[in-house]
Design an enzyme around this catalytic site. Structure first.
Site, PDB file in Angstrom:
ATOM      1  N   LYS A 179       5.806   1.548  -2.495  1.00  0.00           N
ATOM      2  CA  LYS A 179       4.423   2.186  -2.449  1.00  0.00           C
ATOM      3  C   LYS A 179       4.126   2.000  -4.015  1.00  0.00           C
ATOM      4  O   LYS A 179       4.416   3.043  -4.647  1.00  0.00           O
ATOM      5  CB  LYS A 179       4.306   3.269  -1.656  1.00  0.00           C
ATOM      6  CG  LYS A 179       4.820   3.474  -0.327  1.00  0.00           C
ATOM      7  CD  LYS A 179       4.314   4.405   0.377  1.00  0.00           C
ATOM      8  CE  LYS A 179       5.316   5.874   0.216  1.00  0.00           C
ATOM      9  NZ  LYS A 179       6.740   5.623   0.564  1.00  0.00           N
TER      10      LYS A 179
ATOM     11  N   LYS B 135       7.210  -0.650  12.664  1.00  0.00           N
ATOM     12  CA  LYS B 135       8.053   0.474  12.202  1.00  0.00           C
ATOM     13  C   LYS B 135       7.425   1.672  12.787  1.00  0.00           C
ATOM     14  O   LYS B 135       6.304   2.220  12.843  1.00  0.00           O
ATOM     15  CB  LYS B 135       7.483   0.700  10.459  1.00  0.00           C
ATOM     16  CG  LYS B 135       8.527   1.643   9.971  1.00  0.00           C
ATOM     17  CD  LYS B 135       8.543   1.650   8.411  1.00  0.00           C
ATOM     18  CE  LYS B 135       7.136   2.198   7.847  1.00  0.00           C
ATOM     19  NZ  LYS B 135       7.274   2.694   6.648  1.00  0.00           N
TER      20      LYS B 135
END
Length: 1709
Positions: free
Chosen positions: A1289, A1180
């Site tokens: 998250k 990423k």
């Protein structure tokens, strides 16, 4: 001379100059026991002289009456109103009305033994009784020669008020007898007397109704009446029966003192007399003659029928202090009713819409006007039916039945409806019987018209519904003769009718009594168990019309008495055997013993047909404390709760989704009760029958009053034929069953899991589905509604997916102390024969019979089978609007779910099973001129349903569906349910094995502690944008220990955003250290399907959304790791026990590398290549670091070129681009084959548009972080296929539970669920690795449920481990390149090992907090001649500049503030004070003779004491925090002791009352409360105190009972009562003017739901700003208002974390 309580002296003759002074003098008169007489001063009528005369001692109730002229008054000194008593006592619900009366009698006897001490007051006793207690029944039973008046009946009917609407199953009403107090006078005559009485009531008490007449002058001496504008007669009844939905409230009220001219003994004696009368004339509960000649019952009273009059009803509580008492038209809280009857004496009364109008011919007149013998007999038959209370006639057209049709349509009491289809008409009559409980009369012609009744007759017979069939016939000589339209109608319906009667053709030779006695017998048999249809065949010879034919009067011989009365000819009397009811047979004793000794009892409440049965079943469920399974036709599956009764489920253990969790084989094998007790008739669910079958050889007891056999599995061991109330009475009196908490808790946990699975799938599914229709209808039901459910799929979906409603504002007045505060919903269906014919017609009849708004849910084939029902729907005769929901899937969808669908050709299915059609339902509705709405989406359906329920016309809602889609969604529901239940059962089974005894508790938290940490990073985190000063990570390590020493660690790692700063985070953790102490962990907690949120709310008392996401994440992590340690499992095995046996190699988790695109494209390409070299298969790249998105695209192009096409590339813009910039970037990277771009847009509303324009896959991250609650519902708008992934998250979405829910939503919609870290240490990463594996396994389950191939395993965003230069663990997490696949992976087993053997790296730890002890001290101070010993509670540093002093509210103690004090004590010294007279503080002694004999405990006096305490223990300035009464003290201190106070936090506080009259009134109320507290004790006082509307929100809190229990901790009730009186806001000098001069900054804190104090807060801030403006011109004070969400008045208890944040912000300033 008279001296008032306040010491004011009033001479015997006083000149007064204002009306307010006059009113105060009237109060003085009451206080001194004297009466006021006024005279005009000379010839001037504008002023008068007031004389005080001796009090009238007549014990007979005299309504207060005077005529006041305009007066000119002189101002006199204010006087203190005397204190009175106000007690509202609520008794436990009664099984019958008779038992309710007995309980009230017992309560009055107790009251007589312990009478109140005050000279005046009000005492009210109320009790809930079953709904069969009907006001009109009771009123009609009262004799003409009554002893107690007034008597009244008040109908709730407003729209259709007429004598025809007097139907006992119709509008709710009120019956009242006697007057506890009455007011009689003109507009200004009785205000003083009302004010005297209003001291007895409070706006905070249980609602007290006052009734009366307006614009009518009543002379109670002569009991005469006359119309007079402005006059009124108002009273509160001594005995009152108030009908509500699902119950009735019975009350007895006593008022004594000057305002009522009765002392206590006289008032009690008068009430006992009224109670004796109603007991003597009680309508027998066994009476089946429904109206029992209601017109006769009403007509026996000598009353004036006045069509212009109305009766009023108002809430007396809200009228307290009103200046408009005798002008109800000027009042806000008053209702007018056009249907009533009031009797003021034996000969005087007034009514409206109650009596048959005088112009209506009597029965004798109608009979004498009969033109021939046929019309005579027909009139007699119809008249007798009406006398029996059967007034609803369903008439089919026909020649032979003309006499009956004409008689029914012209009878004044009858209501007739017609339909051209006899089949529909008969089903309509069946529906009426379902709704009303009494028969409708069906009139048909001869021939096949009679045969068309058979389907409805079968249904009525099978389901025990009373029905009376009057079928016209040819005379005997025309039968079997070839005559037209003549068939054999004798015994035409065979065994499906209870009895057949064949009347002869009317003749002069046959006495007409035969017709009457036949009808009487027919009705008796139709309504006697077993109820059912009765057929009366009525042959008629010509003439059938109204042709004149002579008939002989002798046919009426013996009917003179009958004609002169209004009673039926034959009265059937059912005797009750008192011996049978008081003795228990040996067989019954055996059943009761089985119930008593059951270890795993199960109560099944099946189809119930009366409200009394539902009422009794609820009482039985409450008494047994067994798990309760409810059928959809019981009325309890779709029950509703008021927000005030959210703990109801703790009282009755409903298990609503048994049918669903029995889909699980493992649960089905476990859930085997040893005793099954079923009340009611049929059960809809086949699986529940199967469970009963599997439970053999258990004891299976069935209770039903009908003799039918409901035992398809042939397992019934005990059959009791009894009414449900009779059986329940026996059980309650003789049984005290065992309570098996574990048995119920497991069932409840499974039930909640199913509930979660269903609601989650409905929320995540965007399409309108058939189960969703059932779900939504049950949720959106409005007050006063009922449901009729069709057969086939409709009832099955409602049974499985219909739901209760927990936050239902129903407008009713159920007592706050009620133990049965859920309300049933009337739900019916044709389940006698379960056919699909006649359903719409039945529903229309049901709506007419029950007098409610009805929602009818039918399938399309059922609807088409009965389209003639539209003709009945269109007529709308005397019923409320209906909503008809047609689920149109183009055929019979139920066959698609049966085995035949799997083995039959689709063409055959369509033609012979589905019967596929293309009929336009819309056009059918248009043909009948009915409103039609088509719904294809969820929103369209919701809007249509809402509109239809608010409208005043019938509406047909057509839900467009599809058979194949229906099959698919039902399959998904089934599969997800099975998976969820199996997983829940695995978890529960694993952990309940170790739970001790009968407990469902897995563990108890013994201790929680935390340590802040700070670790070095190898580079700044990517969110820091290369800020070298942020090359570290800080957070907190939570250590949580169970009672057995098992320990788990959790990490709280906030990102340091504005929403989560470290000071606020630490204060929340400190709060949790206190809140979790001793908290029990239930066995179902690891489910992660709402279980954690429920535990946080129910156990900790914290709103789950008020916890910071990172704090909740750390708490969940610690608890799960502690459970794993206790059970010697991995965290993954805790979440999924079935994974314990899986191979180690399957536990690897792929990791995605992370790259920040700082530098040139070449630099980024080389960095990416290095990551690939390390083994990362996915990378990423952070973008949007530069102003030009083209620069970022060049980086991506370079990286792709460098690493090749085999490496997965993702990019993350962190919401930093505008739409134009993001589109520019997308167009430049089209060929780069990105897996997705994460958060490209700063405006999330443009995401879908971006997906469609660029075709670039998008991932969400920050967008979901801000969702705190209802994640699935909020995510629905992002179901677009262009959104390819959800990055989760756990630390920012609020822990593992929320993360798991979000991940499953993504997986259900074919999106990747990527777990991402936020630069946590190895502790957090290890937990995330195991959680990532859990998410992968969940994905397999989801794909299996929706029958799709699983997506490839995802590379999770845990690459932040590379940033860790230091760690909180002595051993880091081993993430490495796998030798098997060559990619970087994290091993779940390695992560588990680190968590099990976790050791804290002391070098990273900055300290440790494990809680602190509260320091309790005593401080002695002297004030105004008394010495006080004040108890204080202290936390935090003993020396420090920042000191915060906390003041509690009335009834509280300093302990109330301790949790909040511990939270902020890290940075402030916190002191909570037990205010004088409360808690452990006490008045020690009097120290001087010069002062009063009583200490001054006013607001001012207490403030002086608190100031002296503070001066002793805190030398510098302090911040003072006060709640409610404490807030008033804090505000006063901020005004008077500004040199000591540097800031004040005012929580739910007020500067006082502005209006002097309001202060006087409030002072009297608080004095009354004070006297009540002393007289009746603290416990009873608290019961009344917390019923006030001010505490509505607090009552919803799970710790409410604990709060009330803590309020009992006071040393002296007498001193507490003095505090209440002295510190009354009515005695406090208002501080509104002082606000203009305030120098001390204020924080005014109010709850979002506390409308009263929100308004006060706004007015306070206005005054503060006004004062500041006058001083310096800019008009802004340093003060602020903080509105705390999701809380009411008790903000600090209801939402403590929000208070902590607000207080921190204030202290920081």
């Amino acid at each position: 001379m008279t001296t008032t309580a306040a010491g004011a002296r009033i001479s015997d003759a006083t000149i007064v100059s204002s009306q307010s002074s006059l009113l105060r003098l009237q109060s003085v008169a009451h206080l001194s026991g004297r009466k006021l007489v006024q005279t005009a001063k000379g010839n001037n009528t504008s002023s008068c002289r007031i004389f005080l005369l001796p009090r009238h001692q007549n014990p007979i109730l005299m309504p207060v009456r005077c005529v006041m002229e305009k007066v000119d008054v002189v101002e006199v000194e204010k006087v203190q109103l005397p204190a009175e008593t106000c007690i509202m006592r609520t008794l436990a619900p009664a099984l019958t009305l008779e038992q309710g009366l007995e309980k009230i009698e017992q309560a009055l006897r107790e009251l007589k033994l312990n009478p109140p001490r005050s000279p005046g007051g009000l005492y009210r006793i109320q009790i809930e009784v079953p709904p069969s207690a009907k006001a009109l029944k009771w009123f009609s039973s009262q004799p003409v020669e009554s002893q107690v008046f007034p008597q009244f009946y008040l109908s709730g009917e407003k729209d259709d008020a007429s004598f025809k609407s007097l139907d006992l199953n119709g509008p709710k009403g009120v019956f009242g007898l006697g007057a506890a107090i009455a007011f009689n006078g003109s507009t200004s005559s009785t205000l003083a007397d009302w004010n005297a009485f209003s001291r007895n009531i409070s706006i905070d008490s249980v609602p007290l109704k006052i009734y009366g007449l307006t614009d009518i002058d009543v002379d109670t001496n002569s009991t005469s009446m006359k119309h007079e504008t402005g006059s009124s007669y108002l009273f509160i009844p001594q005995i009152e029966l108030y009908e509500l939905e699902g119950s009735s409230t019975l009350a007895a009220t006593i008022v004594w003192g000057d305002c009522s001219a009765r002392n206590f003994d006289e008032a009690l004696q008068s009430c006992e007399l009224a109670l004796y009368q109603v007991n003597q004339y009680l309508w027998p509960t066994v009476d089946r003659c429904y109206n029992k000649c209601l017109s006769s019952a009403v007509g026996k009273f000598d009353v004036l029928e006045d069509p212009q009059s109305q009766m009023v009803c108002a809430n007396a509580n809200s009228l307290s202090g009103s200046t408009h008492l005798t002008d109800p038209k000027a009042l806000k809280d008053v209702s007018y009713f056009p249907q009533f009857l009031v009797r003021l004496s034996r000969t005087q009364g007034i009514s409206n819409n109650m009596c048959v109008p005088a112009h209506v011919p009597s029965a004798g007149q109608r009979l004498s006007d009969s033109v021939n013998i046929n019309t005579l007999w027909a009139s007699l038959i119809v008249e007798e039916c009406c006398r029996l209370g059967l007034t609803y006639f369903c008439v089919a057209p026909g020649s032979r039945s003309s006499p009956l049709a004409c008689a029914a349509s012209t009878h004044p009491l009858a209501t007739a409806i017609s339909c051209f289809d006899e089949r529909s008409l008969a089903f309509h009559a069946v529906g009426y019987a379902r709704g009303s409980g009494k028969p409708a009369i069906v009139i048909t012609s001869s021939g096949t018209a009679v045969s068309n009744l058979l389907p409805a007759v079968v249904e009525a017979s099978q389901d025990y519904l009373p029905l009376l069939l009057l079928t016209a016939d040819r005379p005997p000589e025309l039968r079997q003769s070839g005559a037209n339209q003549a068939i054999t109608q004798v015994n035409h319906f065979g065994s499906y009718v209870r009895v057949f009667y064949g009347l002869p053709a009317p003749s002069d030779d046959i006495n007409a009594r035969m017709a009457l006695t036949t009808i009487d017998s027919a009705v008796h048999l139709a309504t006697t168990s077993p109820c059912g249809p009765v057929h009366v065949n009525c042959p008629f010879r010509d003439p059938l019309d109204n042709s004149q034919r002579k008939w002989m009067l002798k046919t009426l011989d013996g009917l003179d008495s009958w004609i002169s009365r209004s009673e039926p000819f034959t009265t059937y009397v059912q005797m009750q055997n008192p011996l049978a009811s008081n003795n228990t047979s040996s067989q019954t004793a055996e059943v009761l013993k089985l119930i008593q000794e059951a270890k795993k009892g199960l109560l099944v409440i099946s189809a119930l047909h009366t409200e009394d049965d539902i009422w009794a079943a609820l009482l039985l469920a409450k008494h047994l404390s067994w798990p309760v399974v409810t059928d959809v036709l019981s009325g309890l599956k779709l029950r509703k709760y008021s927000p005030d009764f959210t703990d109801m489920e703790d009282n009755i253990y409903f298990v609503d989704h048994v049918d669903n969790f029995l889909l699980s084989k493992s649960v089905r094998a476990w859930a085997l009760p040893d005793v099954i007790l079923q009340v009611g008739s049929r059960i809809t669910s086949k699986r529940i029958y199967q469970m009963m079958d599997d439970s053999v050889p258990c004891s299976y007891i069935l209770v039903d009053k009908q003799p039918s056999r409901h035992d398809p599995s042939h397992i019934l061991t005990h059959r009791i034929q009894s009414t449900i109330p009779q059986f329940v009475d026996s059980v309650i009196k003789t049984c005290s069953p065992q309570v098996n908490n574990k048995w119920f808790s497991i069932l409840q946990a499974l039930d909640k899991r199913v509930e979660w699975e269903i609601s989650s799938l409905f929320d995540s599914e965007s399409a309108l589905t058939e189960p969703y229709v059932a779900y939504t209808v049950s949720k959106e039901l409005r007050h006063g509604s009922a449901i009729f459910i069709g057969n086939s799929m409709s009832i099955r979906d409602m049974d499985m997916y219909g739901c209760k409603q927990s936050q239902w504002t129903n407008g009713s007045q159920r007592s706050l102390a009620s133990e049965l505060s859920c309300q049933s919903i009337q739900v019916v269906g044709n389940r006698g024969a379960s056919g699909i014919d006649g359903l719409l017609s039945t529903a229309v009849g049901f709506a007419r019979g029950c007098s409610k708004r009805v929602i009818c849910v039918l399938g399309d084939i059922s609807f088409l089978h009965d389209t003639n029902g539209l003709a009945l729907l269109k007529q709308r005769i005397r019923r409320k609007p209906m909503t008809v929901i047609i689920i149109n899937n183009g055929g019979g969808a139920i066959f698609s779910l049966l085995p035949v669908a799997d083995k039959t050709d689709r063409k055959i299915l369509n033609e012979f099973f589905y019967t596929t059609h293309d009929v336009s339902i819309e056009n059918l509705c248009k043909a009948h001129r009915l409103d039609h709405v088509s719904a294809r989406t969820k929103q369209e359906f919701q809007d249509a349903l809402l509109t239809s329920q608010q409208g005043e016309s019938d509406c047909v809602i057509e839900v467009q569906s599809n058979i194949d889609d229906n099959v698919t969604f039902h399959s998904k529901l089934k599969n997800f349910t099975i998976q969820g239940v199996d997983q829940a059962f695995d978890i529960i089974s694993k952990f309940t094995d170790s739970a001790s005894g009968d407990s469902f508790s897995l563990a108890e938290i013994r201790k929680m502690e935390y340590s802040p940490y700070k670790i070095q990073l190898s580079a700044p985190p990517t969110y820091a944008y290369n800020d070298a000063s942020l090359s570290y990570r800080d957070g907190f390590i939570i250590k949580l220990s169970f009672e057995d020493g098992s320990t788990g660690y959790g990490e709280v790692a906030p990102l340091g955003s504005n929403e989560e700063n470290f000071v606020d985070i630490e204060e929340q953790i400190r709060f949790l250290v206190h809140a979790t102490d001793g908290a029990k962990i239930s066995c179902d907690l690891p489910q992660l399907k709402g279980s954690f949120s429920n535990w946080i709310w129910k156990t900790l008392g914290i709103l789950p959304g008020s916890l910071f996401p990172s704090v909740r994440c750390g708490l969940e992590m610690a608890i799960l790791n502690a459970i794993a340690a206790k059970k010697d499992l991995t965290l993954l095995n805790v979440l999924r026990p079935e994974t314990a046996s899986e191979a180690e190699e399957s536990s690897a988790v792929q990791i995605c590398g992370l790259l920040d695109s700082i530098g040139s494209p070449t630099d980024a390409a080389h960095a990416a290549a290095a990551l690939v070299e390390q083994g990362f298969s996915a990378i990423k790249i952070k973008v949007a670091r530069q102003a030009d998105p083209i620069k970022d695209s060049e980086v991506i192009q370079a990286v792709r070129k460098k690493v090749g096409r085999d490496v997965i590339l993702r990019v993350d813009a962190n919401k930093r681009w505008t739409y134009e910039q993001a589109v520019q970037f997308a167009s430049s990277v089209k060929e780069c084959d990105l897996q997705y771009i994460e958060e490209p847009l700063e405006n999330e509303d443009e995401i879908i548009k971006y997906c469609e324009e660029t075709r670039l896959p998008v991932a969400l991250d920050e967008t979901i972080d801000k969702i705190r609650d209802n994640h699935v519902e909020m995510l629905t708008k992002f179901s677009h296929p262009g959104i390819a992934a959800i990055v989760i998250k756990p630390s920012t979405v609020g822990g593992f539970e929320n993360a798991g829910i979000i991940a499953r939503w993504a997986q259900q919609h074919g999106k990747m669920a990527v777990v991402s870290s936020a630069f946590e240490s190895s502790l957090g990463l290890s937990a995330y690795v195991q959680f990532s594996k859990y998410i992968e396994l969940q994905n397999i389950d989801v794909c299996k449920a929706i029958k799709k191939e699983p997506l490839p395993e995802v590379a999770h965003g845990l690459g932040t481990y590379q940033w860790l230069k230091e760690d909180v663990s002595t051993k880091g997490l081993n993430i490495r390149r796998s030798s098997n696949v060559g990619h970087v992976e994290a091993s779940s087993s390695d992560a588990s090992s680190l968590l099990r053997k976790f050791e804290v790296n002391d070098k990273a730890i900055l300290g440790n907090y494990s809680g602190e002890q509260v320091r309790n001290n005593r401080v002695s101070v002297d004030s105004e001649g008394f010495s006080f010993s004040i108890n204080t509670h202290e936390t935090g540093p003993q020396n420090g500049e920042n000191t915060v002093v906390f003041l509690h509210g009335f009834l509280g103690t300093g302990e109330d503030w301790v949790p909040i004090m511990k939270a902020i004590s890290g940075s402030a010294r916190c002191i909570a004070i037990d205010l004088p007279g409360q808690g452990a503080s006490r008045v020690d002694r009097k120290i001087t003779r010069e002062r009063s004999d009583e200490p001054n405990l006013s607001i001012e006096g207490i403030a002086d004491i608190v100031n002296k305490v503070i001066s002793q223990i805190a030398p510098g300035k302090v911040t003072i925090v006060g709640y409610s009464m404490g807030a008033r003290i804090a505000l006063y201190m901020a005004s008077r002791f500004a040199d000591k106070i540097k800031g004040a936090v005012i929580v739910s506080g007020s500067p006082g009352l502005k209006d002097s009259l309001a202060r006087n009134n409030r002072r009297a109320i608080d004095d009354s409360r004070s006297q009540s507290l002393i007289a009746h004790g603290l416990e009873q006082f608290l019961d009344g105190w917390y019923k006030a509307s001010l505490w509505n929100s607090l009552r919803e809190h799970p710790h409410f009972k604990r709060v009330v229990s803590n309020r009992l901790q006071h040393d002296s009730v007498q001193t507490l009562a003095k505090v209440l009186s002295d510190s009354s806001v009515g005695r406090q000098r208002p501080l509104w003017d002082d606000l203009k001069h305030f120098k001390v900054p204020l924080q005014i804190v109010v709850g979002e739901k506390d409308e009263k104090y929100k308004q006060i807060a706004e007015e306070m801030l206005y005054e503060l700003n006004l004062g500041m403006s006058s001083q310096n011109g800019h008009g802004k004070h340093t003060s602020e208002i903080v509105e705390v969400p999701n809380s009411g008045h008790a903000v600090h208890i209801e939402n403590p974390l929000a208070i902590i944040s607000a207080l921190r912000a204030f202290l920081k300033k």
